[in-house]
Motif scaffolding. Sequence first.
Motif, short mmCIF file in Angstrom:
data_model
loop_
_atom_site.label_atom_id
_atom_site.label_comp_id
_atom_site.label_asym_id
_atom_site.label_seq_id
_atom_site.Cartn_x
_atom_site.Cartn_y
_atom_site.Cartn_z
N ARG B 241 -13.31 -4.87 -8.66
CA ARG B 241 -12.43 -3.67 -8.79
C ARG B 241 -12.87 -3.40 -11.01
O ARG B 241 -11.82 -2.24 -10.28
CB ARG B 241 -11.59 -3.88 -7.91
N LYS B 242 -12.10 -4.27 -11.00
CA LYS B 242 -11.82 -4.53 -12.73
C LYS B 242 -13.45 -4.01 -13.08
O LYS B 242 -13.18 -2.51 -14.04
CB LYS B 242 -11.57 -5.82 -13.06
N LYS B 294 -13.56 4.85 -14.48
CA LYS B 294 -12.68 3.84 -13.03
C LYS B 294 -13.60 3.76 -12.03
O LYS B 294 -14.81 3.48 -12.80
CB LYS B 294 -11.55 4.96 -12.38
N ILE B 295 -12.92 3.21 -11.35
CA ILE B 295 -13.78 3.05 -9.49
C ILE B 295 -13.51 3.96 -9.09
O ILE B 295 -12.53 4.64 -8.14
CB ILE B 295 -13.54 2.02 -9.68
N GLN B 296 -14.44 4.60 -7.91
CA GLN B 296 -14.14 5.46 -6.59
C GLN B 296 -14.81 4.36 -6.01
O GLN B 296 -16.30 3.98 -5.93
CB GLN B 296 -14.75 6.44 -6.71
N ALA B 297 -14.12 3.72 -4.93
CA ALA B 297 -14.25 3.33 -3.91
C ALA B 297 -14.73 3.79 -2.95
O ALA B 297 -15.05 5.19 -2.89
CB ALA B 297 -12.99 2.73 -2.95
N CYS B 298 -16.25 3.35 -1.93
CA CYS B 298 -16.45 4.01 -0.80
C CYS B 298 -16.07 4.10 0.30
O CYS B 298 -14.56 3.05 0.53
CB CYS B 298 -17.61 2.58 0.07
N CYS B 301 -13.47 1.07 1.80
CA CYS B 301 -13.07 -0.56 1.35
C CYS B 301 -12.23 -0.77 0.43
O CYS B 301 -11.66 -0.39 -0.80
CB CYS B 301 -14.71 0.09 0.59
N PRO B 302 -12.45 -2.07 0.68
CA PRO B 302 -10.86 -2.87 -0.55
C PRO B 302 -11.17 -3.67 -1.26
O PRO B 302 -10.65 -3.79 -2.72
CB PRO B 302 -9.97 -3.35 0.12
N VAL B 303 -12.77 -3.39 -1.88
CA VAL B 303 -13.17 -4.16 -2.77
C VAL B 303 -13.92 -2.65 -4.21
O VAL B 303 -13.93 -3.36 -4.73
CB VAL B 303 -15.03 -3.95 -2.65
N GLY B 304 -14.36 -1.65 -3.48
CA GLY B 304 -14.38 -0.73 -4.93
C GLY B 304 -15.20 -1.08 -5.74
O GLY B 304 -15.01 -1.80 -6.73
N GLN B 306 -17.93 0.65 -7.24
CA GLN B 306 -18.41 2.12 -8.50
C GLN B 306 -18.21 2.17 -8.97
O GLN B 306 -16.66 3.60 -9.04
CB GLN B 306 -19.07 3.42 -6.78
N PHE B 308 -17.28 4.44 -12.30
CA PHE B 308 -17.60 6.16 -12.91
C PHE B 308 -18.01 5.98 -14.16
O PHE B 308 -16.37 5.54 -15.00
CB PHE B 308 -16.26 7.39 -12.34
N LYS B 320 -22.00 12.18 -17.23
CA LYS B 320 -20.98 11.95 -16.26
C LYS B 320 -21.24 11.31 -15.02
O LYS B 320 -21.56 12.29 -14.67
CB LYS B 320 -20.09 12.11 -16.38
N LEU B 322 -21.66 8.75 -11.47
CA LEU B 322 -20.82 7.84 -10.28
C LEU B 322 -22.13 6.63 -10.33
O LEU B 322 -22.96 6.79 -10.27
CB LEU B 322 -20.46 7.80 -9.16
#
Lengths: 87, 638
Positions: B241-242, B294-298, B301-304, B306, B308, B320, B322
């Motif tokens: 997620r970082k 940043k990340i947008q998660a599915c 999901c706690p992992v994230g 994807q 942006f 810009k 995903l």
Amino acid sequence: MTSMSTFKIKHSLEKCYACKTCELICSFHHTKSFQPSVSSISVERDHINGIWRWTLNDTCDNCQGEEQPLCVKFCFYNAITIEEGEE
Amino acid sequence: MSTFNIRGGITGKILRVNLNNDTIKVEDNVYAEKWIGGRAISSWILLNEVAPGVKWDDPENYLIFGAGVLVGTILPANRMNIDTLNVFNNGKGSSNFGGHFSPEVKFAGFDQIIISGKAKKPVYLYIEDGKAEIRDAGHLWNKTTYETEEMLKNELKDNKLEVASIGPAGENLVRGSSIIIDCGRAAGGSGVGCVMGDKKIKAIAVRGHKEIKVAFPEKFVERAYEAYQKIMSRPTAKLFRKKTLGGLVYNDSEQFDELWEMMHTVRNSQDVHWSREKRSRMMGKEGVGKHFKKIQACYACPVGCQPFSEINEGKYKGAKGLGYWINSVMWSGKMDVTDPEASLKYHLHANELGLDGDDSSVVMSWSFEAYEKGLLTKGDTDGLELNWGNTEAMMELQEKIAFRKGFGDYLADGVVEAAKKLGKGSEQFAIHQKYQDTLDPYRLAKGWSLACATSPVAGRHMRGSLNLPIAFGPKGAKFNPFSYEDQPPMVFWELRSKEIEDIIGICVYVGTWSGVYALEPSDYVDLTNLAIGTNLNEEEFMLLGQKSYNIEKAFNTLHVGFTRKDDLPHRRFFEDPIQSGPHKGEKLDLDKYNLMLDKFYDLHGWDKETGWQTRETLENLRLNDIAEKLAQAGRLIE
């Protein structure tokens, strides 16, 4: 244990990853099934601009009957917290 | 006959849409009792309802969207399969994606959406709460996937609408077209976007307000929480997620050197080695990661994983969106392009155009090699100089392919067709597996190689491919990625696990294949039992995965007649050694590869000479009806 009537659910847009887990588990509190349309939480995602909106409506009962609010328990990004004494 | 007595998880309904006569039917999901969910159901329907001889662009071809049985429950189960005929070989086509679309389909009341026929003019399908409408999409045609999602959300005045759409590539019947979800999740394999374009469906827009029940609600949620805790206990979970994929694609450090040697296919698979300098340009501090926001998660999901990204300056300012994956780096490596902004723009634009990056980068890099060898000249390429590393040529060709403009039209049917047109020995470096362009590396990581080569969906890497020693697998199995001997039992184990993941809809990045490596079949069986009310054990579940894989195998035998020779990698990987780096000079050994294939067939119980299924094996799997179909076609080993 936190007194259920004296706290407020707080959400951090900065920490949020828009996964909607909170929206889903909130519906479980209300229905014992999975039905985001009756959730107290709503998450809207704008995929093109990378922004999202998180709202909590007045059907939230601070998860009465649960050990802790399920949206807090199931937010693995620590974006949802409880703030004491602001009921 | 009831097999499982399913009491939860599923919606119990299937939507059938026939575009020939605009009919819409809702029927009971009778297939769940035999196959539970996801791809197993879709494969079974395809096998039984689409006859051999039907081509991908015939109206009789189906396009099936199938959600996993746990999708819509509180788990990182958000995956959906799209199953159809593969546009590259008319065999089994299948593509799998995550995001937020699949749960919405379940909340709208459907496990599967089966589309047949062809519309006379562009349409989109609107699905809401057990109902569907075929609507005019004239105004959406020629729009990008981004524009399509935005227009649909605006005109339907619903920001929570979920959309799966094709872009110009699918409309123009570019073979390697994808279906795009959430403007960033791509179902790319098998040319599923091309089939959708052929049926003139621009988009599927879904909104659901219904509920998904599970058999044992409290116990299920408790067990699901444990699963989340297990995922979060893995050190990689928080790395993801970082920055996406544990920072792998934004990291040029030495620790990933060997992994990149195993993953890359540089300059049309002439090489696997990309120098540290080139990798740093792409993945170092000033590389692609510089534009990560940043990340947008599915869904759930706690992992994230994807990202942006947005480019704020320079030539590609304003780009810009995903996503950006290991594949995205590999696409650039194919052309030896080391411009990070161009690479990011290329990825995002592929999503806008609905063009599969894997397929298009393979055929494009084939044209670069043909140019290098003097088989193509500027006169053939609309004046483009297809020299390795030419960023402009790569960017321009992407657009030309998607719109079938000029030389792009020459490439738009994939590498096998392009090489047929050119001839002159160019077939020798047209890298395909079972006639589908293949991006994947085949020389070093033998488990990756074996799984891609034998994959029922032709040279794609999601069916058991391995390049790292994983925490799972059969008891006592050894795993050295470079060894031929170690691979068959591991691949055989992993492909069944993956099949289960696609039946229940769990994401691969929390499962056994890659990423966090957290959940495993023992978790899947627990969670599924609590959700659907069964009492299956792990062995029965793995067997279900094996049966599902065997449906696809049979489909290919019946429809195309693939044999053992089609399970060997392209000649380049046996004949042309790696050109540079620590593995310089290495190539595949045909004898050792054949022994590996023998062992793999043995594990499956397939015939070693032909590669076909045997009556004994299929009857042991209680797939007697499939055995009969194959026997009638003369393609069963008795």
